[in-house]
Scaffold this motif. Sequence first.
Motif, PDB file in Angstrom:
ATOM      1  N   LEU A   1     -29.162 -28.082  12.736  1.00 28.61           N
ATOM      2  CA  LEU A   1     -28.815 -27.992  14.156  1.00 28.61           C
ATOM      3  C   LEU A   1     -30.007 -27.507  14.970  1.00 28.61           C
ATOM      4  CD1 LEU A   1     -25.263 -26.382  13.823  1.00 28.61           C
ATOM      5  CD2 LEU A   1     -25.778 -28.770  14.379  1.00 28.61           C
ATOM      6  N   ALA A   2     -30.692 -26.488  14.478  1.00 21.08           N
ATOM      7  CA  ALA A   2     -31.828 -25.933  15.214  1.00 21.08           C
ATOM      8  C   ALA A   2     -32.952 -26.949  15.356  1.00 21.08           C
ATOM      9  CB  ALA A   2     -32.337 -24.678  14.504  1.00 21.08           C
ATOM     10  N   ALA A   3     -33.219 -27.698  14.313  1.00 20.30           N
ATOM     11  CA  ALA A   3     -34.284 -28.698  14.356  1.00 20.30           C
ATOM     12  C   ALA A   3     -33.986 -29.795  15.372  1.00 20.30           C
ATOM     13  CB  ALA A   3     -34.494 -29.299  12.966  1.00 20.30           C
ATOM     14  N   ALA A   4     -32.698 -29.997  15.674  1.00 24.38           N
ATOM     15  CA  ALA A   4     -32.309 -30.988  16.680  1.00 24.38           C
ATOM     16  C   ALA A   4     -32.299 -30.398  18.082  1.00 24.38           C
ATOM     17  CB  ALA A   4     -30.926 -31.546  16.344  1.00 24.38           C
ATOM     18  N   GLY A   5     -32.633 -29.111  18.208  1.00 23.10           N
ATOM     19  CA  GLY A   5     -32.708 -28.478  19.510  1.00 23.10           C
ATOM     20  C   GLY A   5     -31.436 -27.784  19.951  1.00 23.10           C
ATOM     21  N   ILE A   6     -30.481 -27.602  19.035  1.00 20.40           N
ATOM     22  CA  ILE A   6     -29.175 -27.017  19.356  1.00 20.40           C
ATOM     23  C   ILE A   6     -29.209 -25.523  19.068  1.00 20.40           C
ATOM     24  CG2 ILE A   6     -26.706 -27.111  18.820  1.00 20.40           C
ATOM     25  CD1 ILE A   6     -27.315 -30.049  17.834  1.00 20.40           C
ATOM     26  N   LYS A   7     -28.564 -24.741  19.920  1.00 25.18           N
ATOM     27  CA  LYS A   7     -28.574 -23.288  19.765  1.00 25.18           C
ATOM     28  C   LYS A   7     -27.792 -22.853  18.532  1.00 25.18           C
ATOM     29  CE  LYS A   7     -26.408 -20.753  22.852  1.00 25.18           C
ATOM     30  NZ  LYS A   7     -26.175 -20.053  24.139  1.00 25.18           N
ATOM     31  N   THR A   8     -28.403 -21.992  17.745  1.00 29.73           N
ATOM     32  CA  THR A   8     -27.775 -21.449  16.545  1.00 29.73           C
ATOM     33  C   THR A   8     -28.530 -20.200  16.127  1.00 29.73           C
ATOM     34  OG1 THR A   8     -26.949 -22.014  14.328  1.00 29.73           O
ATOM     35  CG2 THR A   8     -29.154 -22.816  14.924  1.00 29.73           C
ATOM     36  N   GLY A   9     -28.084 -19.543  15.067  1.00 30.14           N
ATOM     37  CA  GLY A   9     -28.716 -18.310  14.630  1.00 30.14           C
ATOM     38  C   GLY A   9     -29.975 -18.547  13.810  1.00 30.14           C
ATOM     39  N   LEU A  10     -30.787 -17.490  13.702  1.00 32.62           N
ATOM     40  CA  LEU A  10     -32.045 -17.589  12.973  1.00 32.62           C
ATOM     41  C   LEU A  10     -31.833 -17.616  11.470  1.00 32.62           C
ATOM     42  CD1 LEU A  10     -35.155 -17.528  12.983  1.00 32.62           C
ATOM     43  CD2 LEU A  10     -35.004 -15.021  12.990  1.00 32.62           C
ATOM     44  N   TRP A  11     -31.046 -16.669  10.951  1.00 27.68           N
ATOM     45  CA  TRP A  11     -30.756 -16.627   9.505  1.00 27.68           C
ATOM     46  C   TRP A  11     -29.256 -16.530   9.338  1.00 27.68           C
ATOM     47  CZ3 TRP A  11     -30.023 -12.402   5.588  1.00 27.68           C
ATOM     48  CH2 TRP A  11     -30.088 -12.910   4.284  1.00 27.68           C
ATOM     49  N   THR A  12     -28.663 -17.549   8.752  1.00 28.87           N
ATOM     50  CA  THR A  12     -27.200 -17.664   8.700  1.00 28.87           C
ATOM     51  C   THR A  12     -26.728 -17.950   7.276  1.00 28.87           C
ATOM     52  OG1 THR A  12     -27.319 -20.027   9.214  1.00 28.87           O
ATOM     53  CG2 THR A  12     -27.108 -18.518  11.073  1.00 28.87           C
ATOM     54  N   PRO A  13     -26.872 -17.011   6.352  1.00 30.31           N
ATOM     55  CA  PRO A  13     -26.441 -17.278   4.972  1.00 30.31           C
ATOM     56  C   PRO A  13     -24.933 -17.376   4.819  1.00 30.31           C
ATOM     57  CG  PRO A  13     -27.074 -14.985   5.211  1.00 30.31           C
ATOM     58  CD  PRO A  13     -27.448 -15.661   6.491  1.00 30.31           C
ATOM     59  N   LEU A  14     -24.186 -16.845   5.792  1.00 32.63           N
ATOM     60  CA  LEU A  14     -22.731 -16.845   5.732  1.00 32.63           C
ATOM     61  C   LEU A  14     -22.151 -17.754   6.820  1.00 32.63           C
ATOM     62  CD1 LEU A  14     -22.247 -13.002   5.206  1.00 32.63           C
ATOM     63  CD2 LEU A  14     -22.325 -14.806   3.464  1.00 32.63           C
ATOM     64  N   PRO A  15     -20.959 -18.288   6.631  1.00 30.28           N
ATOM     65  CA  PRO A  15     -20.409 -19.252   7.588  1.00 30.28           C
ATOM     66  C   PRO A  15     -20.181 -18.684   8.981  1.00 30.28           C
ATOM     67  CG  PRO A  15     -18.746 -18.617   5.973  1.00 30.28           C
ATOM     68  CD  PRO A  15     -20.057 -18.095   5.473  1.00 30.28           C
ATOM     69  N   GLY A  16     -19.817 -17.397   9.062  1.00 28.63           N
ATOM     70  CA  GLY A  16     -19.590 -16.799  10.370  1.00 28.63           C
ATOM     71  C   GLY A  16     -20.827 -16.818  11.243  1.00 28.63           C
ATOM     72  N   GLY A  17     -21.998 -16.728  10.612  1.00 31.13           N
ATOM     73  CA  GLY A  17     -23.245 -16.766  11.363  1.00 31.13           C
ATOM     74  C   GLY A  17     -23.518 -18.112  12.001  1.00 31.13           C
ATOM     75  N   VAL A  18     -22.924 -19.159  11.435  1.00 30.68           N
ATOM     76  CA  VAL A  18     -23.031 -20.506  12.013  1.00 30.68           C
ATOM     77  C   VAL A  18     -21.972 -20.712  13.087  1.00 30.68           C
ATOM     78  CG1 VAL A  18     -22.954 -22.984  11.536  1.00 30.68           C
ATOM     79  CG2 VAL A  18     -23.957 -21.424   9.852  1.00 30.68           C
ATOM     80  N   MET A  19     -20.730 -20.369  12.749  1.00 29.60           N
ATOM     81  CA  MET A  19     -19.608 -20.684  13.617  1.00 29.60           C
ATOM     82  C   MET A  19     -19.611 -19.881  14.914  1.00 29.60           C
ATOM     83  SD  MET A  19     -18.284 -23.102  11.951  1.00 29.60           S
ATOM     84  CE  MET A  19     -16.809 -23.398  12.932  1.00 29.60           C
ATOM     85  N   LYS A  20     -20.200 -18.698  14.925  1.00 30.88           N
ATOM     86  CA  LYS A  20     -20.146 -17.897  16.145  1.00 30.88           C
ATOM     87  C   LYS A  20     -20.971 -18.488  17.278  1.00 30.88           C
ATOM     88  CE  LYS A  20     -23.713 -14.454  14.891  1.00 30.88           C
ATOM     89  NZ  LYS A  20     -23.870 -13.020  14.519  1.00 30.88           N
ATOM     90  N   TRP A  21     -21.814 -19.471  16.963  1.00 31.34           N
ATOM     91  CA  TRP A  21     -22.586 -20.139  17.999  1.00 31.34           C
ATOM     92  C   TRP A  21     -21.906 -21.400  18.523  1.00 31.34           C
ATOM     93  CZ3 TRP A  21     -26.388 -17.489  20.132  1.00 31.34           C
ATOM     94  CH2 TRP A  21     -26.982 -16.469  19.385  1.00 31.34           C
ATOM     95  N   VAL A  22     -20.780 -21.748  17.927  1.00 27.30           N
ATOM     96  CA  VAL A  22     -20.027 -22.932  18.373  1.00 27.30           C
ATOM     97  C   VAL A  22     -18.757 -22.436  19.054  1.00 27.30           C
ATOM     98  CG1 VAL A  22     -19.008 -25.128  17.693  1.00 27.30           C
ATOM     99  CG2 VAL A  22     -20.889 -24.153  16.350  1.00 27.30           C
ATOM    100  N   ASN A  23     -18.561 -22.800  20.303  1.00 26.64           N
ATOM    101  CA  ASN A  23     -17.443 -22.274  21.074  1.00 26.64           C
ATOM    102  C   ASN A  23     -16.108 -22.581  20.410  1.00 26.64           C
ATOM    103  OD1 ASN A  23     -19.071 -21.223  23.109  1.00 26.64           O
ATOM    104  ND2 ASN A  23     -19.085 -23.133  24.255  1.00 26.64           N
ATOM    105  N   ALA A  24     -15.285 -21.558  20.280  1.00 24.60           N
ATOM    106  CA  ALA A  24     -13.935 -21.742  19.758  1.00 24.60           C
ATOM    107  C   ALA A  24     -13.060 -22.405  20.806  1.00 24.60           C
ATOM    108  CB  ALA A  24     -13.342 -20.399  19.347  1.00 24.60           C
TER     109      ALA A  24
END
Length: 243
Positions: A201-224
């Motif tokens: 996602l980051a390489a495509a220019g989309i906002k996300t976390g820097l280090w996300t080893p766990l799923p919550g670190g990914v999902m918290k950047w996608v609006n619920a």
Amino acid sequence: MSVKAGRTKRAAQIAGLILIGGPLVFLLSAWIGSSIPRNSDWQETADGVEIFVGTNGIHTEIVMPIATDVIDWRGRFPIGDITAAQRPYTHVAVSWGEKEFFLQTPTWGDLSPGVALNAVTGGSGVLHIAWYVRPAPSDDFRPLRITRDQYASLAAQITAQLAPEDTGQSYPGYSRNDVFYDAVGTYHLGNTCNQWTSDRLAAAGIKTGLWTPLPGGVMKWVNALPHAAALPRAPHAPDAPDR
């Protein structure tokens, strides 16, 4: 107490601190690392291509429409590689993980200590491809609308993860709608399946976390979604330990 006994006791105390402190340090680092944004000025577009970011609480995946003017995924992942190829699929889900862990654990009951240790310490990568029919949005299956150029970049990123044709091969999936393919990259605690998702996602220019080893670190950047808890859950393969 003898000197030897004292040393043994201290060694046991140190080992206990490591066993307790190690996971705590990892969890704290994951929380901090996933809170540092990449592409912080990115905003969701009003038009473009709708994708999904899905999770089952352990693993995340990127779900995309099968065919757009940017790419037809059937040209990269032949539909004939799955058993139920005749169904009217609309979306393809892509995720990445450790090869032996994926292939040898169709259910969590099949997980052995050796496979788990190999996944933690490092193993070769494999892509998990699942085909869905009109997946429904939910709190663990969140839609995200990105520009056509961002989608083209994302598609190129994912395509580049496939192993070369002369060395890679496919493997049967857990169900009738999924399959595995050899992929590039090495899995370890610093490069998990969830880190793979956020890196794409980051390489495509989309906002996300820097280090996300766990799923919550990914999902918290996608609006619920509002009231998402009442919506159906994401359509994962039954009894599949998705990673």
